[in-house]
Write a protein that holds these residues in place. Structure first.
Motif, PDB file in Angstrom:
ATOM      1  N   GLY A 135       0.784  -1.225   0.000  1.00  0.00           N
ATOM      2  CA  GLY A 135       0.000   0.000   0.000  1.00  0.00           C
ATOM      3  C   GLY A 135       0.819   1.280   0.000  1.00  0.00           C
ATOM      4  O   GLY A 135       1.958   1.310   0.495  1.00  0.00           O
ATOM      5  N   GLU A 136       0.240   2.319  -0.561  1.00  0.00           N
ATOM      6  CA  GLU A 136       0.951   3.594  -0.685  1.00  0.00           C
ATOM      7  C   GLU A 136       1.171   4.279   0.657  1.00  0.00           C
ATOM      8  O   GLU A 136       2.130   5.034   0.812  1.00  0.00           O
ATOM      9  N   ASP A 137       0.295   4.025   1.627  1.00  0.00           N
ATOM     10  CA  ASP A 137       0.480   4.660   2.936  1.00  0.00           C
ATOM     11  C   ASP A 137       1.815   4.236   3.556  1.00  0.00           C
ATOM     12  O   ASP A 137       2.551   5.057   4.113  1.00  0.00           O
ATOM     13  N   LEU A 138       2.124   2.950   3.457  1.00  0.00           N
ATOM     14  CA  LEU A 138       3.390   2.472   4.014  1.00  0.00           C
ATOM     15  C   LEU A 138       4.560   3.041   3.209  1.00  0.00           C
ATOM     16  O   LEU A 138       5.572   3.463   3.788  1.00  0.00           O
ATOM     17  N   ALA A 139       4.442   3.060   1.884  1.00  0.00           N
ATOM     18  CA  ALA A 139       5.513   3.608   1.055  1.00  0.00           C
ATOM     19  C   ALA A 139       5.762   5.072   1.400  1.00  0.00           C
ATOM     20  O   ALA A 139       6.916   5.517   1.481  1.00  0.00           O
ATOM     21  N   ASN A 140       4.692   5.828   1.609  1.00  0.00           N
ATOM     22  CA  ASN A 140       4.847   7.250   1.973  1.00  0.00           C
ATOM     23  C   ASN A 140       5.480   7.406   3.357  1.00  0.00           C
ATOM     24  O   ASN A 140       6.280   8.328   3.579  1.00  0.00           O
ATOM     25  N   ALA A 141       5.152   6.500   4.273  1.00  0.00           N
ATOM     26  CA  ALA A 141       5.751   6.552   5.612  1.00  0.00           C
ATOM     27  C   ALA A 141       7.259   6.277   5.532  1.00  0.00           C
ATOM     28  O   ALA A 141       8.059   6.919   6.224  1.00  0.00           O
ATOM     29  N   VAL A 142       7.651   5.342   4.674  1.00  0.00           N
ATOM     30  CA  VAL A 142       9.072   5.052   4.477  1.00  0.00           C
ATOM     31  C   VAL A 142       9.771   6.269   3.873  1.00  0.00           C
ATOM     32  O   VAL A 142      10.871   6.651   4.303  1.00  0.00           O
ATOM     33  N   ALA A 143       9.128   6.881   2.879  1.00  0.00           N
ATOM     34  CA  ALA A 143       9.712   8.070   2.248  1.00  0.00           C
ATOM     35  C   ALA A 143       9.902   9.190   3.267  1.00  0.00           C
ATOM     36  O   ALA A 143      10.931   9.884   3.264  1.00  0.00           O
ATOM     37  N   ASP A 144       8.939   9.358   4.158  1.00  0.00           N
ATOM     38  CA  ASP A 144       9.062  10.398   5.186  1.00  0.00           C
ATOM     39  C   ASP A 144      10.246  10.120   6.102  1.00  0.00           C
ATOM     40  O   ASP A 144      10.978  11.044   6.496  1.00  0.00           O
ATOM     41  N   GLN A 145      10.438   8.861   6.475  1.00  0.00           N
ATOM     42  CA  GLN A 145      11.566   8.511   7.331  1.00  0.00           C
ATOM     43  C   GLN A 145      12.897   8.784   6.636  1.00  0.00           C
ATOM     44  O   GLN A 145      13.890   9.137   7.270  1.00  0.00           O
ATOM     45  N   LEU A 146      12.914   8.633   5.330  1.00  0.00           N
ATOM     46  CA  LEU A 146      14.129   8.879   4.551  1.00  0.00           C
ATOM     47  C   LEU A 146      14.322  10.358   4.216  1.00  0.00           C
ATOM     48  O   LEU A 146      15.303  10.727   3.572  1.00  0.00           O
ATOM     49  N   ILE A 147      13.377  11.211   4.664  1.00  0.00           N
ATOM     50  CA  ILE A 147      13.375  12.640   4.293  1.00  0.00           C
ATOM     51  C   ILE A 147      13.412  12.741   2.761  1.00  0.00           C
ATOM     52  O   ILE A 147      14.185  13.500   2.174  1.00  0.00           O
ATOM     53  N   TYR A 148      12.588  11.937   2.135  1.00  0.00           N
ATOM     54  CA  TYR A 148      12.549  11.837   0.674  1.00  0.00           C
ATOM     55  C   TYR A 148      11.221  12.405   0.204  1.00  0.00           C
ATOM     56  O   TYR A 148      10.188  11.742   0.259  1.00  0.00           O
ATOM     57  N   SER A 149      11.254  13.641  -0.247  1.00  0.00           N
ATOM     58  CA  SER A 149      10.004  14.369  -0.489  1.00  0.00           C
ATOM     59  C   SER A 149       9.543  14.377  -1.933  1.00  0.00           C
ATOM     60  O   SER A 149       8.468  14.894  -2.235  1.00  0.00           O
ATOM     61  N   ALA A 150      10.336  13.834  -2.848  1.00  0.00           N
ATOM     62  CA  ALA A 150       9.960  13.857  -4.265  1.00  0.00           C
ATOM     63  C   ALA A 150      10.116  12.462  -4.850  1.00  0.00           C
ATOM     64  O   ALA A 150      11.120  12.138  -5.479  1.00  0.00           O
ATOM     65  N   ILE A 151       9.124  11.607  -4.610  1.00  0.00           N
ATOM     66  CA  ILE A 151       9.177  10.233  -5.106  1.00  0.00           C
ATOM     67  C   ILE A 151       9.015  10.242  -6.623  1.00  0.00           C
ATOM     68  O   ILE A 151       8.078  10.821  -7.160  1.00  0.00           O
ATOM     69  N   ARG A 152       9.957   9.597  -7.305  1.00  0.00           N
ATOM     70  CA  ARG A 152       9.920   9.565  -8.763  1.00  0.00           C
ATOM     71  C   ARG A 152       9.321   8.252  -9.264  1.00  0.00           C
ATOM     72  O   ARG A 152       9.339   7.239  -8.566  1.00  0.00           O
ATOM     73  N   THR A 153       8.795   8.282 -10.478  1.00  0.00           N
ATOM     74  CA  THR A 153       8.215   7.099 -11.092  1.00  0.00           C
ATOM     75  C   THR A 153       9.118   6.638 -12.236  1.00  0.00           C
ATOM     76  O   THR A 153      10.134   7.273 -12.544  1.00  0.00           O
ATOM     77  N   ASP A 154       8.706   5.559 -12.909  1.00  0.00           N
ATOM     78  CA  ASP A 154       9.494   5.069 -14.043  1.00  0.00           C
ATOM     79  C   ASP A 154       9.362   5.973 -15.266  1.00  0.00           C
ATOM     80  O   ASP A 154       9.991   5.728 -16.303  1.00  0.00           O
ATOM     81  N   ARG A 155       8.571   7.031 -15.151  1.00  0.00           N
ATOM     82  CA  ARG A 155       8.467   7.998 -16.252  1.00  0.00           C
ATOM     83  C   ARG A 155       9.457   9.144 -16.097  1.00  0.00           C
ATOM     84  O   ARG A 155       9.602   9.972 -16.988  1.00  0.00           O
ATOM     85  N   ASP A 156      10.128   9.212 -14.951  1.00  0.00           N
ATOM     86  CA  ASP A 156      11.123  10.264 -14.725  1.00  0.00           C
ATOM     87  C   ASP A 156      12.475   9.838 -15.273  1.00  0.00           C
ATOM     88  O   ASP A 156      12.875   8.680 -15.137  1.00  0.00           O
ATOM     89  N   THR A 157      13.187  10.798 -15.872  1.00  0.00           N
ATOM     90  CA  THR A 157      14.496  10.502 -16.438  1.00  0.00           C
ATOM     91  C   THR A 157      15.588  10.795 -15.427  1.00  0.00           C
ATOM     92  O   THR A 157      15.416  11.602 -14.509  1.00  0.00           O
ATOM     93  N   GLN A 158      16.747  10.144 -15.622  1.00  0.00           N
ATOM     94  CA  GLN A 158      17.822  10.224 -14.635  1.00  0.00           C
ATOM     95  C   GLN A 158      18.675  11.465 -14.756  1.00  0.00           C
ATOM     96  O   GLN A 158      19.380  11.822 -13.832  1.00  0.00           O
ATOM     97  N   ARG A 159      18.656  12.149 -15.915  1.00  0.00           N
ATOM     98  CA  ARG A 159      19.474  13.347 -16.078  1.00  0.00           C
ATOM     99  C   ARG A 159      18.630  14.468 -16.632  1.00  0.00           C
ATOM    100  O   ARG A 159      17.662  14.258 -17.358  1.00  0.00           O
ATOM    101  N   LEU A 160      19.020  15.697 -16.309  1.00  0.00           N
ATOM    102  CA  LEU A 160      18.432  16.844 -16.969  1.00  0.00           C
ATOM    103  C   LEU A 160      18.812  16.805 -18.441  1.00  0.00           C
ATOM    104  O   LEU A 160      19.828  16.233 -18.815  1.00  0.00           O
ATOM    105  N   SER A 161      17.983  17.403 -19.290  1.00  0.00           N
ATOM    106  CA  SER A 161      18.355  17.481 -20.695  1.00  0.00           C
ATOM    107  C   SER A 161      19.642  18.281 -20.820  1.00  0.00           C
ATOM    108  O   SER A 161      19.959  19.119 -19.968  1.00  0.00           O
ATOM    109  N   THR A 162      20.398  18.020 -21.883  1.00  0.00           N
ATOM    110  CA  THR A 162      21.664  18.733 -22.062  1.00  0.00           C
ATOM    111  C   THR A 162      21.476  20.244 -22.072  1.00  0.00           C
ATOM    112  O   THR A 162      22.229  20.962 -21.396  1.00  0.00           O
ATOM    113  N   PRO A 163      20.517  20.798 -22.826  1.00  0.00           N
ATOM    114  CA  PRO A 163      20.331  22.259 -22.798  1.00  0.00           C
ATOM    115  C   PRO A 163      20.088  22.802 -21.396  1.00  0.00           C
ATOM    116  O   PRO A 163      20.645  23.833 -21.012  1.00  0.00           O
TER     117      PRO A 163
END
Length: 331
Positions: free
Chosen positions: A189-217
């Motif tokens: 469940g997402e509630d547990l995942a969000n609780a883990v993220a809070d413990q990690l001080i991880y405020s911007a959870i990314r998905t598989d649609r997010d890219t690993q680098r900024l575009s070159t420009p």
């Protein structure tokens, strides 16, 4: 990829799931520790032993991470069950870390049907074992060029992580957290995942649609849209370079205007910038693959090996042949 309702539902079972972390020599500590901490915190925040893990490696004993710290392993490469999740942890010099014994073990155990994943550069080892054929995958951006040349049968992406059936891969760094939060959310469940993220001080959870680098420009601070478009076109046409005049025409400007924009934003000519892009890819291929120097030259748009060698020496103060030799010596 849109998540189906079935995928979004956590599974009812709270049975303990076992992770087998396989630490390869010179693995990236951050990628491994980020994944492990997410599982530990899922146990803590749920108050249940949802996950357990073993830390193993080829031959057992000790293994050193790329930061120099040495870890004592729980044992050698084990037999796994279909219910296990096997996570390879890679780092620098992944080609040397991918031993024949490791490959044989991967192929044998994968036939049992467990979920198998690779953190950081470890998707290279999975691809070498043939476990990623026909699958989508990702790898750290620094290894992207070499991977693409070595494994054309794998659909390589620039995502922070990829899940394709029972195969998973991450781009390295803290992308391990994103993958583990996705697994926790799907399973409990997402509630547990969000609780883990809070413990990690991880405020911007990314998905598989997010890219690993900024575009070159974006990364180099170019805000002019037409210049950014030209740079993207250059990056997409390394093997068959396009002339600056043709590039300028494709974005609706004159060659002179394009020259002025490159001078203003990048302090070099379009021709020089394009050459640097091609030589950077060539260097990646020389250091990450077994491609011949001639094939590297052709892959980077150089019809003549002598011209390639001359340009390479001007950029890196060494020849492609010496670069290949120094890379082999490190291995």
């Amino acid at each position: 990829m849109a998540q189906s309702q079935a995928d979004a539902r956590p599974e009812a079972s709270d049975r303990t799931r076992r992770f087998i972390f396989v630490l390869l020599p010179e693995f990236t500590l951050l990628s491994f520790s980020a994944a492990l901490e997410a599982l530990r915190l899922a146990n803590r925040m749920s108050g249940k032993p949802l996950y357990e893990w073993r830390i193993v490696g080829d031959g057992g004993g000790m293994v050193r991470c790329s930061a120099g710290t040495v870890f004592e392993l729980d044992g050698d490469l084990p037999e796994v069950s279909r219910a296990d999740t096997v996570m390879l942890c890679g780092g620098i010099d992944i080609v040397s870390a991918t031993t024949k014994r490791l490959l044989n073990w991967l192929r044998r155990e994968a036939r049992k049907g467990p979920v198998v994943g690779g953190l950081c550069t470890a998707s290279w080892a999975l691809a070498e074992a043939g476990l990623m054929d026909g699958k989508r995958a990702t790898i750290h951006w620094e290894n992207h060029d070499g991977f693409e040349e070595e494994f054309p049968e794998v659909s390589l992406t620039k995502s922070v992580f990829v899940i394709d059936g029972n195969r998973m891969s991450t781009a390295g760094g803290i992308s391990s957290i994103d993958l583990m939060l996705k697994l926790v959310a799907d399973q409990h469940g997402e509630d547990l995942a969000n609780a883990v993220a809070d413990q990690l001080i991880y405020s911007a959870i990314r998905t598989d649609r997010d890219t690993q680098r900024l575009s070159t420009p974006t990364r180099i601070g170019v805000r002019h849209p037409k210049l950014g478009e030209v740079i993207k076109k250059m990056e997409a046409a390394i093997e068959e370079p396009i002339s600056p005049a043709l590039l300028a025409g494709q974005v609706g400007m004159s060659t002179r205007q394009l020259e002025r924009l490159f001078r203003r934003y990048l302090d070099r000519s379009p021709k020089r910038y394009y050459m640097e892009l091609r030589l950077q890819k060539a260097r990646n291929l020389l250091m990450q693959t077994d491609m011949s120097v001639i094939n590297v030259a052709l892959a980077c748009g150089f019809a003549s090996p002598s011209h390639f060698s001359k340009c390479y020496r001007a950029q890196y103060a060494t020849t492609p042949y010496r670069e290949r030799g120094s890379s082999s010596a490190k291995e």
